[in-house]
Every structure is written in structure tokens, then in C-alpha cells.
Enzyme design. Structure first.
Site, PDB file in Angstrom:
ATOM      1  N   LYS A   1       1.031  -1.248   0.058  1.00 21.38           N
ATOM      2  CA  LYS A   1      -0.027   0.032  -0.295  1.00 21.38           C
ATOM      3  C   LYS A   1       0.816   1.387  -0.033  1.00 21.38           C
ATOM      4  O   LYS A   1       0.591   2.197  -0.839  1.00 21.38           O
ATOM      5  CB  LYS A   1      -0.900  -0.077   1.213  1.00 21.38           C
ATOM      6  CG  LYS A   1      -1.952  -1.173   1.126  1.00 21.38           C
ATOM      7  CD  LYS A   1      -2.797  -0.990   2.455  1.00 21.38           C
ATOM      8  CE  LYS A   1      -2.226  -1.279   3.807  1.00 21.38           C
ATOM      9  NZ  LYS A   1      -1.502  -2.318   4.240  1.00 21.38           N
TER      10      LYS A   1
ATOM     11  N   ARG B   1      -9.532   0.923   9.156  1.00 22.92           N
ATOM     12  CA  ARG B   1      -9.063  -0.470   9.306  1.00 22.92           C
ATOM     13  C   ARG B   1     -10.142  -1.193  10.283  1.00 22.92           C
ATOM     14  O   ARG B   1     -10.105  -2.346  10.431  1.00 22.92           O
ATOM     15  CB  ARG B   1      -7.841  -0.429  10.227  1.00 22.92           C
ATOM     16  CG  ARG B   1      -6.320  -0.661   9.549  1.00 22.92           C
ATOM     17  CD  ARG B   1      -5.475  -0.263  10.342  1.00 22.92           C
ATOM     18  NE  ARG B   1      -4.170  -0.819  10.205  1.00 22.92           N
ATOM     19  CZ  ARG B   1      -2.958  -0.529   9.470  1.00 22.92           C
ATOM     20  NH1 ARG B   1      -3.190   0.610   9.036  1.00 22.92           N
ATOM     21  NH2 ARG B   1      -1.934  -1.048   9.340  1.00 22.92           N
TER      22      ARG B   1
ATOM     23  N   ARG C   1      11.683  -5.009   5.221  1.00 21.02           N
ATOM     24  CA  ARG C   1      11.436  -3.839   4.620  1.00 21.02           C
ATOM     25  C   ARG C   1      12.106  -2.774   5.249  1.00 21.02           C
ATOM     26  O   ARG C   1      12.613  -2.896   6.498  1.00 21.02           O
ATOM     27  CB  ARG C   1       9.794  -3.583   5.065  1.00 21.02           C
ATOM     28  CG  ARG C   1       9.355  -1.971   5.299  1.00 21.02           C
ATOM     29  CD  ARG C   1       7.829  -1.912   5.051  1.00 21.02           C
ATOM     30  NE  ARG C   1       7.389  -2.122   6.204  1.00 21.02           N
ATOM     31  CZ  ARG C   1       5.991  -2.034   6.458  1.00 21.02           C
ATOM     32  NH1 ARG C   1       5.217  -1.587   5.381  1.00 21.02           N
ATOM     33  NH2 ARG C   1       5.372  -2.338   7.414  1.00 21.02           N
TER      34      ARG C   1
ATOM     35  N   ARG D   1      11.505  -0.455  10.768  1.00 17.10           N
ATOM     36  CA  ARG D   1      10.564  -0.381  11.786  1.00 17.10           C
ATOM     37  C   ARG D   1      10.626  -1.378  13.116  1.00 17.10           C
ATOM     38  O   ARG D   1      10.723  -2.774  12.748  1.00 17.10           O
ATOM     39  CB  ARG D   1       9.110  -0.357  11.159  1.00 17.10           C
ATOM     40  CG  ARG D   1       8.572   1.059  10.662  1.00 17.10           C
ATOM     41  CD  ARG D   1       7.528   0.922   9.628  1.00 17.10           C
ATOM     42  NE  ARG D   1       6.561   0.137  10.401  1.00 17.10           N
ATOM     43  CZ  ARG D   1       5.208   0.087   9.823  1.00 17.10           C
ATOM     44  NH1 ARG D   1       5.103   0.704   8.511  1.00 17.10           N
ATOM     45  NH2 ARG D   1       4.287  -0.455  10.241  1.00 17.10           N
TER      46      ARG D   1
ATOM     47  N   ARG E   1       0.190  -8.704  13.837  1.00 19.49           N
ATOM     48  CA  ARG E   1      -0.835  -7.753  13.039  1.00 19.49           C
ATOM     49  C   ARG E   1      -1.533  -8.487  11.930  1.00 19.49           C
ATOM     50  O   ARG E   1      -2.548  -7.978  11.361  1.00 19.49           O
ATOM     51  CB  ARG E   1       0.152  -6.719  12.269  1.00 19.49           C
ATOM     52  CG  ARG E   1       0.863  -5.744  13.185  1.00 19.49           C
ATOM     53  CD  ARG E   1       2.204  -5.263  12.841  1.00 19.49           C
ATOM     54  NE  ARG E   1       2.248  -4.489  11.652  1.00 19.49           N
ATOM     55  CZ  ARG E   1       3.360  -4.081  11.057  1.00 19.49           C
ATOM     56  NH1 ARG E   1       4.538  -4.715  11.378  1.00 19.49           N
ATOM     57  NH2 ARG E   1       3.433  -3.513   9.933  1.00 19.49           N
TER      58      ARG E   1
HETATM   59  P1  ADP Z   1       1.524  -1.293   7.265  1.00 16.02           P
HETATM   60  O1  ADP Z   1       2.294  -0.375   6.474  1.00 16.02           O
HETATM   61  O2  ADP Z   1       2.340  -2.437   7.956  1.00 16.02           O
HETATM   62  O3  ADP Z   1       0.123  -1.760   6.950  1.00 16.02           O
HETATM   63  P2  ADP Z   1       0.879   0.878   9.119  1.00 16.02           P
HETATM   64  O4  ADP Z   1       1.972   2.001   9.046  1.00 16.02           O
HETATM   65  O5  ADP Z   1      -0.125   1.224   8.163  1.00 16.02           O
HETATM   66  O6  ADP Z   1       1.274  -0.419   9.027  1.00 16.02           O
HETATM   67  O7  ADP Z   1       0.295   0.952  10.620  1.00 16.02           O
HETATM   68  C1  ADP Z   1       1.187   0.877  11.688  1.00 16.02           C
HETATM   69  C2  ADP Z   1       0.550   0.668  13.269  1.00 16.02           C
HETATM   70  O8  ADP Z   1      -0.095   1.768  13.113  1.00 16.02           O
HETATM   71  C3  ADP Z   1      -0.558  -0.383  12.890  1.00 16.02           C
HETATM   72  O9  ADP Z   1      -0.263  -1.784  13.252  1.00 16.02           O
HETATM   73  C4  ADP Z   1      -1.399  -0.003  14.065  1.00 16.02           C
HETATM   74  O10 ADP Z   1      -1.050  -0.114  15.263  1.00 16.02           O
HETATM   75  C5  ADP Z   1      -1.476   1.511  13.837  1.00 16.02           C
HETATM   76  N1  ADP Z   1      -2.476   2.286  12.831  1.00 16.02           N
HETATM   77  C6  ADP Z   1      -2.265   2.785  11.682  1.00 16.02           C
HETATM   78  N2  ADP Z   1      -3.305   3.108  11.098  1.00 16.02           N
HETATM   79  C7  ADP Z   1      -4.413   2.736  11.957  1.00 16.02           C
HETATM   80  C8  ADP Z   1      -5.961   2.770  11.827  1.00 16.02           C
HETATM   81  N3  ADP Z   1      -6.552   3.373  10.882  1.00 16.02           N
HETATM   82  N4  ADP Z   1      -6.394   2.308  13.024  1.00 16.02           N
HETATM   83  C9  ADP Z   1      -5.852   1.971  14.226  1.00 16.02           C
HETATM   84  N5  ADP Z   1      -4.421   1.796  14.278  1.00 16.02           N
HETATM   85  C10 ADP Z   1      -3.829   2.137  13.217  1.00 16.02           C
HETATM   86  P1  ADP Z   2       2.079  -1.720   3.231  1.00 16.23           P
HETATM   87  O1  ADP Z   2       2.231  -0.345   3.232  1.00 16.23           O
HETATM   88  O2  ADP Z   2       0.966  -2.474   2.443  1.00 16.23           O
HETATM   89  O3  ADP Z   2       2.410  -2.529   4.600  1.00 16.23           O
HETATM   90  P2  ADP Z   2       4.710  -1.407   1.661  1.00 16.23           P
HETATM   91  O4  ADP Z   2       4.599  -0.775   0.687  1.00 16.23           O
HETATM   92  O5  ADP Z   2       5.493  -0.899   2.736  1.00 16.23           O
HETATM   93  O6  ADP Z   2       3.487  -2.247   2.288  1.00 16.23           O
HETATM   94  O7  ADP Z   2       5.533  -2.771   1.307  1.00 16.23           O
HETATM   95  C1  ADP Z   2       5.871  -3.855   2.205  1.00 16.23           C
HETATM   96  C2  ADP Z   2       7.476  -4.347   1.726  1.00 16.23           C
HETATM   97  O8  ADP Z   2       7.219  -5.254   0.728  1.00 16.23           O
HETATM   98  C3  ADP Z   2       8.345  -3.175   1.278  1.00 16.23           C
HETATM   99  O9  ADP Z   2       9.508  -3.646   1.788  1.00 16.23           O
HETATM  100  C4  ADP Z   2       8.341  -3.158  -0.060  1.00 16.23           C
HETATM  101  O10 ADP Z   2       9.640  -2.563  -0.637  1.00 16.23           O
HETATM  102  C5  ADP Z   2       7.820  -4.455  -0.516  1.00 16.23           C
HETATM  103  N1  ADP Z   2       7.075  -4.487  -1.661  1.00 16.23           N
HETATM  104  C6  ADP Z   2       6.035  -3.907  -2.000  1.00 16.23           C
HETATM  105  N2  ADP Z   2       5.551  -4.095  -3.200  1.00 16.23           N
HETATM  106  C7  ADP Z   2       6.245  -5.229  -3.476  1.00 16.23           C
HETATM  107  C8  ADP Z   2       6.085  -5.981  -4.834  1.00 16.23           C
HETATM  108  N3  ADP Z   2       5.151  -5.775  -5.436  1.00 16.23           N
HETATM  109  N4  ADP Z   2       7.006  -7.129  -4.972  1.00 16.23           N
HETATM  110  C9  ADP Z   2       7.867  -7.270  -3.960  1.00 16.23           C
HETATM  111  N5  ADP Z   2       7.932  -6.483  -2.750  1.00 16.23           N
HETATM  112  C10 ADP Z   2       7.110  -5.572  -2.523  1.00 16.23           C
END
Ligand code: ADP
Ligand code: ADP
Ligand code: ZN
Length: 216
Positions: free
Chosen positions: A13, A88, A127, A160, A171
Site C-alpha cells: 500500500k 481499518r 522492509r 521499523r 498484525r
Molecule cells: P503497515 O504499513 O504494515 O500496514 P501501518 O504503518 O499502516 O502499517 O500501521 C502501523 C501501525 O499503526 C498499526 O499496526 C496500528 O497499530 C497503527 N495504525 C495505523 N493506522 C491505523 C488505523 N487506521 N487504526 C488503528 N491503528 C492504526
Molecule cells: P504496506 O504499506 O501495505 O504495509 P509496503 O508498501 O511498505 O506495504 O511494502 C511492504 C514491503 O514489501 C516493502 O519492503 C516493499 O518494498 C515490498 N514490496 C512492496 N510491493 C512489492 C511487490 N510488488 N513485490 C515485492 N516486494 C514488494
């Protein structure tokens, strides 16, 4: 264009959001990035949110919803926005719908980046992120051009704290229980589009562009 990105942690995302935001010239709003900024700045919100984020739990809706409403009220969201990581929970989705409706607006598309669970651990543990601009990299799949430095702003990239195996598993549980129901929610609202997130990053982006191009 008002877009929601859905998908499990590690779906891509944040990665796709950067490209969508620049192509469509809409702000990328990541609740995770907003919370992390508050943690860095040690604000009261940051102190509270950290307790949940470190354990892979969701920050309570009572803290999250008002934060997003406030962000969406800024001038730069008038022409559209891209929400990454919000909503979420169904409760957050309802709050968003009501907030937009009160302003005579609505979401154009909820885009699910679909990635099976067995891809996710590798993606998350490899990541690396930029603490300054939120850009996301991967040590194998998408390394920065200059090792360890963000391509966009030159900062040192970091791992992270919540990208370790135990917290990722937590998660994923949280995602399945609390966020996955949104897929059906947006399907019923006729807003759901699905893109396969297992292909290469640029191929996923092409699929997203063709979906968004057919909307408006
Ligand atoms: P990821 O990139 O792995 O999807 P995020 O950066 O979006 O993770 O979120 C990291 C953490 O921040 C989540 O595990 C949660 O604890 C918190 N968080 C982010 N967005 C939300 C939301 N919309 N509602 C509740 N918690 C959130
Ligand atoms: P999210 O925001 O959904 O948690 P991220 O965009 O941070 O996910 O991506 C999670 C990890 O996977 C990062 O290390 C990113 O570089 C990698 N990644 C994202 N898209 C792809 C893909 N299409 N193929 C392989 N690795 C990917
Ligand atoms: Zn950066």
C-alpha cells in the site's frame, strides 16, 4: 479522486501510494506515518499510540477517527486524497462515510491490493523505511539506489520496530479479524476494486492505473 487503499500489512500500500499520489496529484495520507511522526515528536498522541503499535494492535478508534477527520479538513484534500491504512475497522469506515456525506462527498474507489499470507513475512522483515518521508524499500525486492539512503530525500533508511516476525504475525491476526470485513463492506457499497499484489511493483502500479483510469 478519493481513494482508499486496502490490504494486509506488507501488501504494498505505502509503495503504491507514493506513485499514485504523484501521478494523480493527491495527498497521500497514511495514519501509520502520522502516528510514527507523533511518536518521534513524543506528543501525547504519540505516547498513547506507541503502546498499541509496538504490540501490533490497532490504535483505538477514539484516537484515530478524529485525527483523520482533521487531516481531511485541510485545504489540500479538496481535490481528492489517498487514504493508506485507514479505515481499518468497520467503525472507522462508517465514520468516514458519514464525515464525507456531511460535506456532500463520497469515496470513489476502495482498492484492495491482494497478497496471500505466505508472501508477507519476507516482505515485512526485509522492509526498510525512510523516517523522514515514509518511503518504503526492501533489501531484496526494492533496494534504494544508494545503499541505506532514501531515493527521495537522502535520509538513512531504518527498520521499523514492529517489522519483526512476532509482531507481524500479531498484525496479520488483527488484519484478519478487524480489517478484512471491510472487503465485504466496500463490495456492498459497490466501491471495491481488486488488484493482484504479487507481481512486480511496476506491474502492480500499471494494473492500478488501468483501474483508476476507468473510474474517472
Ligand atoms: P503497515 O504499513 O504494515 O500496514 P501501518 O504503518 O499502516 O502499517 O500501521 C502501523 C501501525 O499503526 C498499526 O499496526 C496500528 O497499530 C497503527 N495504525 C495505523 N493506522 C491505523 C488505523 N487506521 N487504526 C488503528 N491503528 C492504526
Ligand atoms: P504496506 O504499506 O501495505 O504495509 P509496503 O508498501 O511498505 O506495504 O511494502 C511492504 C514491503 O514489501 C516493502 O519492503 C516493499 O518494498 C515490498 N514490496 C512492496 N510491493 C512489492 C511487490 N510488488 N513485490 C515485492 N516486494 C514488494
Ligand atoms: Zn525519504
Amino acid at each position: 479522486m478519493k481513494i482508499i487503499l486496502l490490504g494486509p500489512p506488507g501488501a504494498g500500500k505505502g509503495t503504491q501510494a507514493k506513485s499514485i499520489s504523484s501521478k494523480y496529484d493527491i495527498p497521500h495520507i497514511s495514519t501509520g506515518d502520522i502516528f510514527r511522526k507523533n511518536i518521534t515528536e513524543k506528543t501525547p498522541l504519540g505516547v498513547e499510540a506507541k503502546r498499541y503499535m509496538d504490540n501490533g494492535q490497532l490504535v483505538p478508534d477514539s484516537l484515530t477517527i478524529d485525527l483523520v477527520k482533521d487531516r481531511l479538513s485541510h485545504e489540500d484534500c479538496k481535490g481528492g486524497f489517498l487514504l493508506d491504512g485507514f479505515p481499518r475497522t468497520v467503525n472507522q469506515a462508517e465514520a468516514l462515510k458519514n464525515f464525507l456525506r456531511n460535506n456532500g462527498e463520497n469515496i470513489d474507489c476502495a482498492l484492495l491490493i491482494d497478497v496471500p499470507r505466505d508472501f508477507i513475512l519476507d516482505r515485512m522483515t526485509g522492509r526498510r523505511v525512510c523516517p523522514a518521508c515514509g518511503a518504503s524499500y526492501h533489501i531484496k525486492f526494492n533496494p534504494p539506489t544508494n545503499e541505506g539512503k532514501c531515493d527521495l530525500c537522502g535520509q538513512d533508511v531504518i527498520q521499523r520496530k514492529d517489522d519483526n516476525e512476532a509482531t507481524v504475525n500479531e498484525r496479520l491476526e488483527v488484519y484478519e479479524n478487524q480489517t478484512q470485513p471491510l472487503i465485504e463492506y466496500y463490495e456492498k457499497e459497490n466501491l471495491l476494486k481488486v488488484v493482484q499484489g504479487t507481481k512486480a511493483i511496476n506491474e502492480v502500479f500499471e494494473s492500478i492505473c488501468s483501474i483508476l483510469g476507468s473510474i474517472k
